[in-house]
Design an enzyme around this catalytic site. Structure first.
Site, PDB file in Angstrom:
ATOM      1  N   ASN A   8       0.899  -1.042  -0.132  1.00  0.00           N
ATOM      2  CA  ASN A   8      -0.155  -0.173  -0.055  1.00  0.00           C
ATOM      3  C   ASN A   8       0.912   1.163  -0.078  1.00  0.00           C
ATOM      4  O   ASN A   8       1.752   1.523   0.839  1.00  0.00           O
ATOM      5  CB  ASN A   8      -0.935  -0.094   1.305  1.00  0.00           C
ATOM      6  CG  ASN A   8      -1.471   1.206   1.420  1.00  0.00           C
ATOM      7  OD1 ASN A   8      -1.881   2.092   0.505  1.00  0.00           O
ATOM      8  ND2 ASN A   8      -2.344   1.581   2.397  1.00  0.00           N
ATOM      9  N   HIS A  93      -9.472   0.880   5.529  1.00  0.00           N
ATOM     10  CA  HIS A  93      -8.145   1.013   6.000  1.00  0.00           C
ATOM     11  C   HIS A  93      -8.366   1.921   7.268  1.00  0.00           C
ATOM     12  O   HIS A  93      -9.107   3.071   7.163  1.00  0.00           O
ATOM     13  CB  HIS A  93      -7.111   1.742   5.255  1.00  0.00           C
ATOM     14  CG  HIS A  93      -5.766   1.676   5.537  1.00  0.00           C
ATOM     15  ND1 HIS A  93      -5.163   2.881   6.449  1.00  0.00           N
ATOM     16  CD2 HIS A  93      -4.732   0.830   5.341  1.00  0.00           C
ATOM     17  CE1 HIS A  93      -4.076   2.505   6.533  1.00  0.00           C
ATOM     18  NE2 HIS A  93      -3.612   1.305   6.050  1.00  0.00           N
ATOM     19  N   GLU A 165      -5.388  -5.328  10.879  1.00  0.00           N
ATOM     20  CA  GLU A 165      -4.280  -4.308  11.048  1.00  0.00           C
ATOM     21  C   GLU A 165      -4.436  -3.466  12.192  1.00  0.00           C
ATOM     22  O   GLU A 165      -5.167  -2.745  12.354  1.00  0.00           O
ATOM     23  CB  GLU A 165      -4.395  -3.414   9.785  1.00  0.00           C
ATOM     24  CG  GLU A 165      -4.224  -4.027   8.507  1.00  0.00           C
ATOM     25  CD  GLU A 165      -3.545  -2.956   7.607  1.00  0.00           C
ATOM     26  OE1 GLU A 165      -2.342  -3.083   7.175  1.00  0.00           O
ATOM     27  OE2 GLU A 165      -4.078  -2.005   7.531  1.00  0.00           O
ATOM     28  N   GLY A 235       2.749  -1.251   4.363  1.00  0.00           N
ATOM     29  CA  GLY A 235       2.942   0.187   4.019  1.00  0.00           C
ATOM     30  C   GLY A 235       4.352   0.707   3.664  1.00  0.00           C
ATOM     31  O   GLY A 235       4.730   0.318   2.455  1.00  0.00           O
TER      32      GLY A 235
HETATM   33  C1  PEP Z   1      -0.654   0.194   6.688  1.00  0.00           C
HETATM   34  O1  PEP Z   1      -0.989   1.296   7.018  1.00  0.00           O
HETATM   35  O2  PEP Z   1      -1.819  -0.526   6.027  1.00  0.00           O
HETATM   36  C2  PEP Z   1       0.415  -0.605   6.971  1.00  0.00           C
HETATM   37  C3  PEP Z   1       0.614  -1.649   7.265  1.00  0.00           C
HETATM   38  O3  PEP Z   1       1.597   0.211   7.278  1.00  0.00           O
HETATM   39  P1  PEP Z   1       3.040   0.140   7.785  1.00  0.00           P
HETATM   40  O4  PEP Z   1       3.545  -1.295   7.109  1.00  0.00           O
HETATM   41  O5  PEP Z   1       3.773   1.304   7.570  1.00  0.00           O
HETATM   42  O6  PEP Z   1       2.721  -0.182   9.129  1.00  0.00           O
END
Ligand code: PEP
Length: 256
Positions: A8, A93, A165, A235
Site C-alpha cells: 500500500n 483502512h 491491522e 505500508g
Molecule cells: C498500513 O498502513 O496498512 C500499514 C500496514 O503500514 P505499515 O506497514 O507502514 O505499518
C-alpha cells in the site's frame, strides 16, 4: 490458497515515480505461482499502470473508492470506473476510518460496491491502542467484520479478503509496538469465528486473512508463519523496492 503480498503506497510517489518503481519491480521478480503480489498506487497512476503491469507477475489495487457508481459526488472515484482496471481495492483502512471519518455503514456499502463491480475488496479491521488496553479488541473486530460484510452473500464471500491491522502496530518504530505472533494468531482466530457466524465453515477456511502492521523483511517470515495468516499488507516497507522484493522472496521461501 495463495499467499498475498500487498504493498500500500498510500499518498507517496508521483505518477512517474510509480511507473519507474513498477518497471523495476517487474524486472526483479519472476512469476511466482503461489504468491500473489499486489501494489496499490495513487489513484492517479492506476490507468497508466494498468497498461504497464504484467498481470502474470502482479496485480493492481486501488486504495479507496466510492460506493455509488456515478452521480453528483464531487471528487470521488467509483468502483464502476475502476472495473477492469484493478483487481483489488483496499476498503476501510484505518486511515480512512480515523482521518476521513468512514464508519462501518459506509465501509459495508463500499465492500458491496466492490464485489458488484468484480473488484476484490481487502477489508481492513483492527483495534486502536486504547481499545486493546480497555479489553475491547474482540468487540471492535467483531463489529468491523460483521458491519463490513453485512451485504456480502455466501456466494460472494470467496471474493473478499480480510486484513487484520491493529492500528497501534501500524508504522511503528518501537519493538514494543509490534504485534506479536500470538496476538495476531488470536485475532485471526477470532475473525474466522465471527466469519463462521455468517458463512459456512468450509467457506470461511478459504477466506484469505492478511496481517498488516510494520511488516519488514526481518519480521515477514515470522508473521507469515502465524497460523491462519495468508499474507501481508505492507505500508512503509513497500515503498523501498529492495525491502518489498525481499518480503516477496520470504513469502516464496515460506511457501516452498
Ligand atoms: C498500513 O498502513 O496498512 C500499514 C500496514 O503500514 P505499515 O506497514 O507502514 O505499518
Amino acid at each position: 490458497m495463495k499467499t498475498y503480498i500487498v504493498g500500500n503506497w498510500k499518498l507517496n510517489f508521483t505518477v512517474g515515480e510509480s511507473s519507474i518503481y513498477l518497471h523495476k519491480l517487474q524486472k526483479k521478480i519472476p512469476n511466482y505461482r503461489d504468491v500473489e503480489v499486489v501494489v496499490a498506487p495513487t489513484a492517479l497512476a492506476l490507468q497508466s499502470l494498468s497498461l504497464q503491469i504484467d498481470r502474470h507477475k502482479m496485480k493492481l489495487s486501488a486504495q479507496n473508492a466510492f460506493y455509488r457508481d456515478f452521480g453528483a459526488y464531487t471528487g470521488e472515484i467509483s468502483f464502476a470506473q475502476l472495473r477492469g482496471m484493478v483487481d483489488y481495492c483496499i476498503v476501510g483502512h484505518s486511515e480512512r476510518r480515523y482521518i476521513f471519518g468512514e464508519d462501518d455503514k459506509m465501509i459495508q456499502k463500499k465492500v458491496e460496491a466492490a464485489v458488484r463491480n468484480k473488484i476484490t475488496p481487502i477489508l481492513c479491521v483492527g483495534e486502536t491502542e486504547s481499545e486493546r488496553a480497555f479489553g475491547e479488541t474482540a468487540d471492535v473486530i467483531r463489529d468491523q467484520v460483521l458491519g463490513g460484510l453485512a451485504d456480502v452473500s455466501e456466494e460472494d464471500i470467496d471474493k473478499v479478503i480480510i486484513a487484520y491491522e491493529p492500528i497501534w502496530a501500524i508504522s511503528s518504530t518501537k519493538a514494543s509496538k509490534l504485534a506479536s505472533p500470538d496476538e495476531i494468531a488470536e485475532a485471526v482466530k477470532l475473525i474466522r469465528k465471527v466469519l463462521a457466524e455468517l458463512y459456512d465453515k468450509e467457506t470461511v477456511e478459504k477466506i484469505p486473512i492478511l496481517f498488516g502492521g510494520s511488516v519488514n523483511p526481518s519480521n515477514a517470515g515470522a508473521y507469515l508463519t502465524v497460523p491462519g495468516v495468508n499474507g501481508l499488507l505492507i505500508g512503509g516497507s513497500s515503498l523501498i523496492l529492495s525491502e518489498f522484493t525481499d518480503i516477496i522472496e520470504v513469502a516464496k521461501r515460506v511457501r516452498a
